[in-house]
Enzyme design. Sequence first.
Site, PDB file in Angstrom:
ATOM      1  N   ASP A 342       0.834  -1.191   0.000  1.00  0.00           N
ATOM      2  CA  ASP A 342       0.000   0.000   0.000  1.00  0.00           C
ATOM      3  C   ASP A 342       0.876   1.251   0.000  1.00  0.00           C
ATOM      4  OD1 ASP A 342      -2.624   1.387   0.519  1.00  0.00           O
ATOM      5  OD2 ASP A 342      -1.555   1.954   2.346  1.00  0.00           O
ATOM      6  N   GLU A 378       1.608  -0.506  -5.039  1.00  0.00           N
ATOM      7  CA  GLU A 378       0.675   0.572  -5.347  1.00  0.00           C
ATOM      8  C   GLU A 378       1.575   1.794  -5.523  1.00  0.00           C
ATOM      9  OE1 GLU A 378      -3.371   2.631  -3.590  1.00  0.00           O
ATOM     10  OE2 GLU A 378      -1.748   2.194  -2.198  1.00  0.00           O
TER      11      GLU A 378
END
Length: 705
Positions: A342, A378
Amino acid sequence: MQVWPGEAYPLGATYDGAGTNFAVFTEAADRVELCLLHDDGSETAVELRESDAFVRHAYVPGIMPGQRYGFRVHGPYDPGRGLRCNSAKLLLDPYAKAISGSVRWGEEVYGYHFDDPERRNDLDSAPHTMTSVVVNPYFDWGDDRRPRTEYHRTVIYEAHVKGLTMRHPGLPEELRGTYAALAHPAVIEHLTELGVTALEMMPVHQFVNDHRLVDMGLNNYWGYNTIGFFAPHNAYASWGDRGQQVLEFKSAVRALHEAGIEVILDVVYNHTAEGNHLGPTLSFKGIDNPSYYRLTDDPRYYMDTTGTGNSLLMRSPHVLQMIMDSLRYWVLEMHVDGFRFDLAATLARQFHEVDRLSSFFDLVQQDPVVSQVKLIAEPWDVGEGGYQVGNFPPLWTEWNGKYRDTVRDVWRGEARAVGEFASRLTGSSDLYQDDGRRPLASINFVTCHDGFTLRDLVSYDDKHNAANGEDNRDGESHNRSWNCGVEGETDDPEVLGLRARQMRNFIATLMLSQGVPMISHGDEFGRTQQGNNNAYCQDSELAWVEWPDAEGPGAELLDFTRALVRLRREHPVFRRRRFFHGRPVEGAHGELSDIAWFTPEGKEMAPRDWDRAQASALSVFLNGNAISEPGARGERITDDSFLLMFNASARPLEFVVPVDLGRQWQVVVDTADPRALASDAGPKLQAGARLTLADRSMTVLQRPT
């Protein structure tokens, strides 16, 4: 109680069958107490007197799995110097393998008084906070073997443990929302029939429900609020949180592996649940604040490139060690197959800028364990220069946000240059080829947890997030969505038909693009969140997957999705490991190029067409006789050839089958007719034939080898 010196490594609590070794790093502390917690609310304090390289440690004989514990750190409380030690706060072990309980929010878990943030708070947090748990590391893995699915054979399914399973009609109620539910045959059967090869779990590291959300009657549903990087989230365990969550998670991994499904974890190493200077003191902040967090020039405050209040200090060797130890633990002890990072751009920030060659990436590159599993970035954060799609090191794959944006724009009728659409369909060579990566570096997706579901993408122009309690201010406002003429739910058959066709367009485009496709859970049968594009706090039926009836409206889309996944799996021309050359391939049969682009009139696109054409109507030829990469044993790979016809315009268009690509073709996919599902029943066409594509539809023709 006997207390032996113990060892400084490994960090955390390590049970060896006779007792437990405890070790914790802190450079800020004057002294550290290990607190062994009892069910009557009392605790036994053991001072960790031994210290090696700022690691305090002790071995306590007779301490068994299930024992709850925490640390009290005595030292300076001086926020002006970045120091926030406070022995009144029971602190979680940063290396805890399991965590029990939840936070009961109140002033007790904060290091300051609400009415005077400058004054130290000496209220005892122990009755109000979570506790670390000693775990038994022994588990019967049997003959568990990682599937090790190659990227070109991978289909990723992003799912939330609870959201996927809470309303599944085939699951016993006591298992719904748990790791055990993922191991249930009903869930595994759905994944295998869909053709999924990897389950990407949204965060399962132990996380915290934010104080603000709890006060609003909501929860941190998504889980991007980590407090324990080694511990499976205890609320997803069906039978206890004193280490049972570890056994249950391992059992789920074992069952998924047995079905040939890899397990990828969505991990949040960029920040923790302790927030900014006004956040709680739960672990790192009280153990050694300046060693764990990026502080500003004024050490009272935190640098925040994540939008969550803090960022971990990626140039600290102790933070880097903790992250690498965590990754190795999940691979070696929990048998997971990869990670999706993330806000991964934050991991690349050593000082301020995003540094592609930061220490973290160097460590991953040389690590003999972590470097061998799937690593997905990401590739953005909220800091300056944080959008880094295409800029990660060669070992990494990336969520391709540019693929998502381009494909959404094309199908909603927004003008996009044909060259950009062509690049996204063929693996985004403009992003990945120059650094030695291949099409498989692109994780392609149209939807994910963050944003509209697939059904909502074609049903709403605007977000509808009132349930989140922020007056619809939260969530992305520019969604590249189109409601097909009516906002939200409708009974209009024309609108419903167009929406169904648009969903099929997105599924077909995704599955037939080069790269690695990712499906968001429930999109295969058209789940809705009623227009909420930021359901991070909706631990409710709004965000849980509503499973369709066998004959319900979602069944048709499910059949279509299964068929497109199967078509991709059976034909290597859709999952190439090298970029197209755009010319005939040496050794191939015939003189046709490996790829060719055509106007709707069946004419190969000339340079002037690329300059002026929009990606609303075109065809692309994929030559199955010109695949350049060899098979696993060096053999030549051949496949059928395909012609993909796209009509993203608002009116029906006539397309011509090019005359030089082969004599006979068969329709195997027609998004305007969901019954045309890669079967022998599709119409046959001759070269030069004309066919009319419905507005906003896609047709795929197949030519046998």
